[in-house]
Scaffold this active site. Structure first.
Site, PDB file in Angstrom:
ATOM      1  N   ASP A  80       0.834  -1.208   0.000  1.00 12.49           N
ATOM      2  CA  ASP A  80       0.000   0.000   0.000  1.00 12.49           C
ATOM      3  C   ASP A  80       0.869   1.258   0.000  1.00 12.49           C
ATOM      4  O   ASP A  80       1.986   1.245   0.521  1.00 12.49           O
ATOM      5  CB  ASP A  80      -0.895  -0.030   1.248  1.00 12.49           C
ATOM      6  CG  ASP A  80      -2.072   0.926   1.125  1.00 12.49           C
ATOM      7  OD1 ASP A  80      -2.304   1.460   0.024  1.00 12.49           O
ATOM      8  OD2 ASP A  80      -2.750   1.141   2.143  1.00 12.49           O
ATOM      9  N   ASN A 127     -10.692  -2.956  -6.083  1.00 13.87           N
ATOM     10  CA  ASN A 127      -9.919  -1.934  -6.821  1.00 13.87           C
ATOM     11  C   ASN A 127     -10.562  -1.518  -8.155  1.00 13.87           C
ATOM     12  O   ASN A 127     -10.180  -0.505  -8.737  1.00 13.87           O
ATOM     13  CB  ASN A 127      -8.477  -2.403  -7.067  1.00 13.87           C
ATOM     14  CG  ASN A 127      -7.594  -2.351  -5.837  1.00 13.87           C
ATOM     15  OD1 ASN A 127      -6.631  -3.106  -5.712  1.00 13.87           O
ATOM     16  ND2 ASN A 127      -7.913  -1.474  -4.891  1.00 13.87           N
TER      17      ASN A 127
HETATM   18  C1  FPP Z   1      -2.100   0.137  -3.251  1.00 19.72           C
HETATM   19  O1  FPP Z   1      -1.594   1.460  -3.166  1.00 19.72           O
HETATM   20  C2  FPP Z   1      -1.525  -0.540  -4.389  1.00 19.72           C
HETATM   21  C3  FPP Z   1      -2.236  -1.093  -5.412  1.00 19.72           C
HETATM   22  C4  FPP Z   1      -3.703  -1.117  -5.460  1.00 19.72           C
HETATM   23  C5  FPP Z   1      -1.572  -1.698  -6.569  1.00 19.72           C
HETATM   24  C6  FPP Z   1      -0.396  -2.558  -6.230  1.00 19.72           C
HETATM   25  C7  FPP Z   1       0.403  -2.727  -7.444  1.00 19.72           C
HETATM   26  C8  FPP Z   1       1.758  -2.675  -7.494  1.00 19.72           C
HETATM   27  C9  FPP Z   1       2.641  -2.566  -6.328  1.00 19.72           C
HETATM   28  C10 FPP Z   1       2.482  -2.700  -8.774  1.00 19.72           C
HETATM   29  C11 FPP Z   1       2.392  -3.923  -9.583  1.00 19.72           C
HETATM   30  C12 FPP Z   1       2.597  -5.207  -8.918  1.00 19.72           C
HETATM   31  C13 FPP Z   1       2.995  -6.309  -9.575  1.00 19.72           C
HETATM   32  C14 FPP Z   1       3.063  -7.628  -8.899  1.00 19.72           C
HETATM   33  C15 FPP Z   1       3.396  -6.242 -10.969  1.00 19.72           C
HETATM   34  P1  FPP Z   1      -2.602   2.657  -3.326  1.00 19.72           P
HETATM   35  O2  FPP Z   1      -2.731   2.972  -4.771  1.00 19.72           O
HETATM   36  O3  FPP Z   1      -3.888   2.323  -2.646  1.00 19.72           O
HETATM   37  O4  FPP Z   1      -1.845   3.797  -2.576  1.00 19.72           O
HETATM   38  P2  FPP Z   1      -2.521   4.951  -1.716  1.00 19.72           P
HETATM   39  O5  FPP Z   1      -3.196   4.283  -0.541  1.00 19.72           O
HETATM   40  O6  FPP Z   1      -1.351   5.780  -1.300  1.00 19.72           O
HETATM   41  O7  FPP Z   1      -3.483   5.680  -2.600  1.00 19.72           O
END
Ligand code: FPP
Length: 250
Positions: free
Chosen positions: A28, A76
């Site tokens: 996250d 998501n």
């Molecule tokens: C949460 O951070 C992250 C995600 C929903 C996406 C996770 C994806 C990756 C780390 C990249 C790709 C992974 C692979 C395995 C190729 P957020 O967007 O909710 O962050 P925030 O809470 O700061 O808004």
């Protein structure tokens, strides 16, 4: 990526005694990391994807055999169309780009989650990556994509109910050993340690059944800033924990 197994040099990190065999990570903080830099959220997701590689490569150094990462949840899809499309494109690119190096490093990749909502090209790439790495055993990387713990239990229950209806399963014999055989994770051990980055202290529908006895670490670091050193510290701290699984130590 290096293909020679690590651990033989005196400068290599020592594997923590009693360290976690299976670590699961809720990655996250990508969005906030990008916003802090005045960049679009997808910039953070791209930085986060690079982090995955570094942490996968670190696993053998800390005795971690199984790493499971939460890449995209069933919730998501509620994000903007631009972010969802960007993430799907990132997954496609990541798989195409990383297949060779993951394989050379000895990583076996699996995906968990419901594939029905994913596009055909992504599903094909996921299947190809699973097949191309099926013989590897050094690190078992599981990527949760369109995954939700409740959704997984519901899908598992559907399959279990079908087996009951077809007379293949005696409903009276269903116990807590039975259901996990229908979960997406049926070949994996339960996670020992669940890490969530970015300061949020919740599990957001991740590995609900499997994490019943996991240890949790909620850390402030945003995922794109998460380092091998921090991962090693968390594995070492886990080694000092007293897991009793509900029993009393005698
Ligand atoms: C949460 O951070 C992250 C995600 C929903 C996406 C996770 C994806 C990756 C780390 C990249 C790709 C992974 C692979 C395995 C190729 P957020 O967007 O909710 O962050 P925030 O809470 O700061 O808004």
């Amino acid at each position: 990526m290096p293909t020679v197994p690590k651990g033989s040099s005196p400068t290599e990190p020592k594997i923590a005694p009693g360290g976690p065999r299976h670590v699961a990570i809720i990655m996250d903080g990508n969005g906030r990391w990008a916003t802090q830099r005045g960049r679009p959220r997808l910039f953070g997701h791209h930085a986060g994807a690079k982090r995955v590689r570094e942490i996968v490569e670190a696993c053998p150094d800390f005795g971690v055999e199984y790493l499971t990462v939460f890449a995209f949840s069933t919730e998501n899809w509620k994000r903007t169309q631009v972010e969802v499309a960007g993430l799907m494109s990132l997954f496609r690119r990541y798989i195409s780009k990383e297949t060779r190096s993951l394989s050379e490093f000895g990583v076996r990749v699996r995906f968990i989650g419901d594939r029905v909502r994913l596009d055909d090209k992504l599903i094909r790439l996921m299947n190809e990556l699973e097949e191309a790495t099926a013989h590897n055993t050094r690190v078992h990387l599981t990527i949760a994509l369109n995954y939700g713990g409740r959704d997984e239990v519901a899908r598992a229950t559907q399959r279990l109910a079908l087996d009951v209806a077809e007379g293949k399963l005696d409903p009276g014999a269903v116990d807590e050993e039975t259901l996990p055989r229908y979960l997406d994770t049926y070949v994996l051990p339960d996670p020992d340690l669940v890490i969530r980055t970015s300061g949020e202290a919740r599990i957001s529908n991740f590995l609900l059944w499997q994490s019943a006895y996991a240890e949790y670490e909620f850390i402030d670091t945003l995922w794109p800033d998460f380092t091998k050193a921090e991962f090693g510290d968390l594995c070492a701290a886990y080694g000092g924990r007293d897991r009793r699984f509900g029993a009393v130590k005698t």
